[in-house]
Design an enzyme around this catalytic site. Structure first.
Site, PDB file in Angstrom:
ATOM      1  N   GLY A 129      -2.859   4.198 -41.712  1.00  0.00           N
ATOM      2  CA  GLY A 129      -2.436   3.881 -40.344  1.00  0.00           C
ATOM      3  C   GLY A 129      -0.951   4.103 -40.162  1.00  0.00           C
ATOM      4  CB  VAL A 130       1.255   6.831 -39.621  1.00  0.00           C
ATOM      5  CG1 VAL A 130       1.559   6.835 -41.096  1.00  0.00           C
ATOM      6  CG2 VAL A 130       0.217   7.882 -39.273  1.00  0.00           C
ATOM      7  N   GLY A 131       0.826   3.952 -37.231  1.00  0.00           N
ATOM      8  CA  GLY A 131       1.094   3.563 -35.851  1.00  0.00           C
ATOM      9  C   GLY A 131       2.471   2.926 -35.734  1.00  0.00           C
ATOM     10  CE1 TYR A 143       6.899   9.187 -37.520  1.00  0.00           C
ATOM     11  CE2 TYR A 143       8.576   7.629 -36.794  1.00  0.00           C
ATOM     12  CZ  TYR A 143       8.190   8.916 -37.084  1.00  0.00           C
ATOM     13  OH  TYR A 143       9.089   9.941 -36.980  1.00  0.00           O
ATOM     14  CB  VAL A 153       3.706  -1.507 -38.608  1.00  0.00           C
ATOM     15  CG1 VAL A 153       4.355  -1.981 -39.899  1.00  0.00           C
ATOM     16  CG2 VAL A 153       3.734  -2.620 -37.573  1.00  0.00           C
ATOM     17  CE  LYS A 200      -2.625 -10.894 -33.507  1.00  0.00           C
ATOM     18  NZ  LYS A 200      -1.480 -10.541 -34.332  1.00  0.00           N
TER      19      LYS A 200
HETATM   20  P1  NAD Z   1      -1.000   0.384 -34.085  1.00  0.00           P
HETATM   21  O1  NAD Z   1      -2.185   0.322 -33.211  1.00  0.00           O
HETATM   22  O2  NAD Z   1       0.279   0.903 -33.517  1.00  0.00           O
HETATM   23  O3  NAD Z   1      -1.321   1.248 -35.404  1.00  0.00           O
HETATM   24  C1  NAD Z   1      -2.492   1.122 -36.122  1.00  0.00           C
HETATM   25  C2  NAD Z   1      -2.915   2.529 -36.495  1.00  0.00           C
HETATM   26  O4  NAD Z   1      -4.019   2.447 -37.391  1.00  0.00           O
HETATM   27  C3  NAD Z   1      -3.378   3.357 -35.288  1.00  0.00           C
HETATM   28  O5  NAD Z   1      -2.620   4.540 -35.236  1.00  0.00           O
HETATM   29  C4  NAD Z   1      -4.862   3.620 -35.579  1.00  0.00           C
HETATM   30  O6  NAD Z   1      -5.275   4.898 -35.156  1.00  0.00           O
HETATM   31  C5  NAD Z   1      -4.892   3.503 -37.088  1.00  0.00           C
HETATM   32  N1  NAD Z   1      -6.207   3.188 -37.651  1.00  0.00           N
HETATM   33  C6  NAD Z   1      -7.160   2.336 -37.194  1.00  0.00           C
HETATM   34  N2  NAD Z   1      -8.204   2.307 -38.040  1.00  0.00           N
HETATM   35  C7  NAD Z   1      -7.886   3.152 -39.065  1.00  0.00           C
HETATM   36  C8  NAD Z   1      -8.552   3.553 -40.251  1.00  0.00           C
HETATM   37  N3  NAD Z   1      -9.761   3.090 -40.593  1.00  0.00           N
HETATM   38  N4  NAD Z   1      -7.940   4.454 -41.070  1.00  0.00           N
HETATM   39  C9  NAD Z   1      -6.726   4.947 -40.757  1.00  0.00           C
HETATM   40  N5  NAD Z   1      -6.054   4.604 -39.634  1.00  0.00           N
HETATM   41  C10 NAD Z   1      -6.631   3.710 -38.812  1.00  0.00           C
HETATM   42  O7  NAD Z   1      -0.802  -1.089 -34.697  1.00  0.00           O
HETATM   43  P2  NAD Z   1       0.477  -1.674 -35.421  1.00  0.00           P
HETATM   44  O8  NAD Z   1       1.237  -2.499 -34.452  1.00  0.00           O
HETATM   45  O9  NAD Z   1       1.152  -0.595 -36.196  1.00  0.00           O
HETATM   46  O10 NAD Z   1      -0.195  -2.709 -36.437  1.00  0.00           O
HETATM   47  C11 NAD Z   1      -0.789  -2.284 -37.638  1.00  0.00           C
HETATM   48  C12 NAD Z   1      -1.316  -3.514 -38.387  1.00  0.00           C
HETATM   49  O11 NAD Z   1      -0.220  -4.372 -38.703  1.00  0.00           O
HETATM   50  C13 NAD Z   1      -2.301  -4.374 -37.587  1.00  0.00           C
HETATM   51  O12 NAD Z   1      -3.229  -4.955 -38.459  1.00  0.00           O
HETATM   52  C14 NAD Z   1      -1.424  -5.454 -36.997  1.00  0.00           C
HETATM   53  O13 NAD Z   1      -2.150  -6.621 -36.684  1.00  0.00           O
HETATM   54  C15 NAD Z   1      -0.470  -5.665 -38.139  1.00  0.00           C
HETATM   55  N6  NAD Z   1       0.794  -6.246 -37.738  1.00  0.00           N
HETATM   56  C16 NAD Z   1       1.559  -5.624 -36.811  1.00  0.00           C
HETATM   57  C17 NAD Z   1       2.766  -6.176 -36.454  1.00  0.00           C
HETATM   58  C18 NAD Z   1       3.663  -5.499 -35.466  1.00  0.00           C
HETATM   59  O14 NAD Z   1       4.851  -5.891 -35.386  1.00  0.00           O
HETATM   60  N7  NAD Z   1       3.220  -4.492 -34.731  1.00  0.00           N
HETATM   61  C19 NAD Z   1       3.198  -7.389 -37.032  1.00  0.00           C
HETATM   62  C20 NAD Z   1       2.398  -7.983 -38.008  1.00  0.00           C
HETATM   63  C21 NAD Z   1       1.197  -7.407 -38.344  1.00  0.00           C
END
Ligand code: NAD
Length: 346
Positions: free
Chosen positions: A180-182, A186, A184, A80
């Protein structure tokens, strides 16, 4: 922190501190294990409050990647990286290019992908500098990005959770709270909405919350209120370490199942969840969809084949829940044991 002790006790192979004065890059790449193959893992860009916090995060996240890849049966190790900074303000082309050069310097021992604060466009940029990158647009072709695959895996995993907790796998009418609706959260919300779940969402980014409310008729909650909302499933899809004693005592749900990495603050948190009768889906098992997707891209598997592998997250969780119940153990402990069995085989 005695850094070498920390690195040794976690079993990490290598930790690289990366800097580039002209672009302002400060980054760390942690390779936990290359025993099963190259260490693949996302790059996270986050404004860590201290260097210790960044080191701690990258060490924990890279270790979890080793377990995730082993559990998913992939020929990959765990790694990572973190870039210290605010992705909305500090992410520039020179900074990502400098980071890519550091990734390239490892000669393929580490393969970078996206994570929080980093997206497919960044992978495209990194790909111009080094081939040791996954999830760039050209490689994704018609597959979509890893984040949608992660959401799909979480969705299948949630079905296993529903069967375990409620004896049925329908989302219809169930209330799911998504933190968190980023990238993943969303697409996960979309899948759940399509299946008739009622959604409650929170995010630090008000624009994302507005989009989620509009698209899925979701209710909005302030970030600190999400823990106490009455719901069937609480889905952490933001940052890790959120399941501590205080947060767990506030939870009013039957299941915790989400994409965030390292959700448990410590081992004690898993015990408290069990004592409160809340079913916990071990994070690195349920969130493996993106990694399976990326590995499928590297191995040139078809989308159908990869999606079938992602669907197996359901079976893996069923097995974990069955064993945990039969042996009276924590679901997280059972998952660790299964992953370590896989690691012991190589
Ligand atoms: P992202 O940055 O696109 O979305 C994360 C969202 O969480 C952001 O919109 C942020 O504003 C929000 N956030 C942060 N702190 C918050 C809080 N205290 N309360 C509410 N919202 C909050 O990230 P992502 O790629 O969607 O990943 C989300 C999680 O899933 C992370 O922990 C990441 O490590 C994990 N993950 C992601 C993937 C992937 O394919 N992207 C794979 C495995 C694990």
């Amino acid at each position: 922190m005695d850094l070498f002790e920390e690195i040794k006790s976690g079993g990490h192979e290598q930790v690289l501190f990366c800097s580039d004065a002209p672009s302002g890059l400060s980054a760390i790449i942690a390779i936990h294990s290359t025993r099963r193959g190259p260490a693949l893992g996302g790059c996270r860009m986050w404004p860590y409050p201290s260097l210790d916090a960044a080191v701690n995060d990258v060490l924990k996240l890279s270790r979890a990647m080793t377990y995730k890849a082993a559990m998913a049966g992939l020929p990959l190790g765990g790694g990572k990286s973190v870039i210290i900074g605010d992705s909305r303000k500090d992410k520039t082309e020179p900074l990502m290019t400098a980071f890519a050069k550091h990734v390239g310097s490892l000669g393929g021992r580490y393969i970078v992908a996206e994570d929080v604060g980093v997206n497919t466009a960044d992978m495209d940029l990194i790909h111009k500098v080094t081939p040791h990158v996954a999830g760039f647009k050209e490689a994704s072709d018609d597959r979509g990005g890893p984040s949608s695959a992660t959401a799909l895996g979480v969705f299948h995993g949630m079905r296993a959770c529903l069967e375990e907790a409620f004896g049925q796998a329908s989302f219809k009418g169930l209330r799911v709270a998504i933190q968190g609706v980023g990238k993943v959260g969303y697409p996960l919300a979309r899948l759940l909405h399509q299946e008739g779940a009622r959604l409650v969402i929170s995010d630090m980014n008000p624009e994302l919350v507005a989009i989620g409310c509009r698209d899925f008729n979701a209710d909005l909650l302030h970030p600190h209120e999400i823990y106490r909302v009455d719901c069937d499933i609480f889905a952490p899809c933001a940052l890790g370490g959120i399941l501590n004693e205080r947060a767990i005592s506030a939870l009013s749900c039957k299941i915790v199942a989400g994409s965030a990495n390292n959700q448990l603050e410590n081992k004690q948190a898993a015990l408290i969840l069990q004592e409160r009768g809340i079913l916990y889906a071990p994070d690195y098992v349920i969130n493996a969809g993106g990694l399976i997707h990326v590995a499928g891209g590297i191995q040139k598997d078809s989308k159908e084949f990869t999606d079938q592998k992602i669907k197996k997250i359901y079976d893996r969780l069923k097995e974990i829940f069955t064993r945990a119940k039969a042996e009276g153990r924590l679901t997280s402990d059972v998952a660790d044991r299964l992953a370590e069995e896989q690691l012991g085989k190589c």
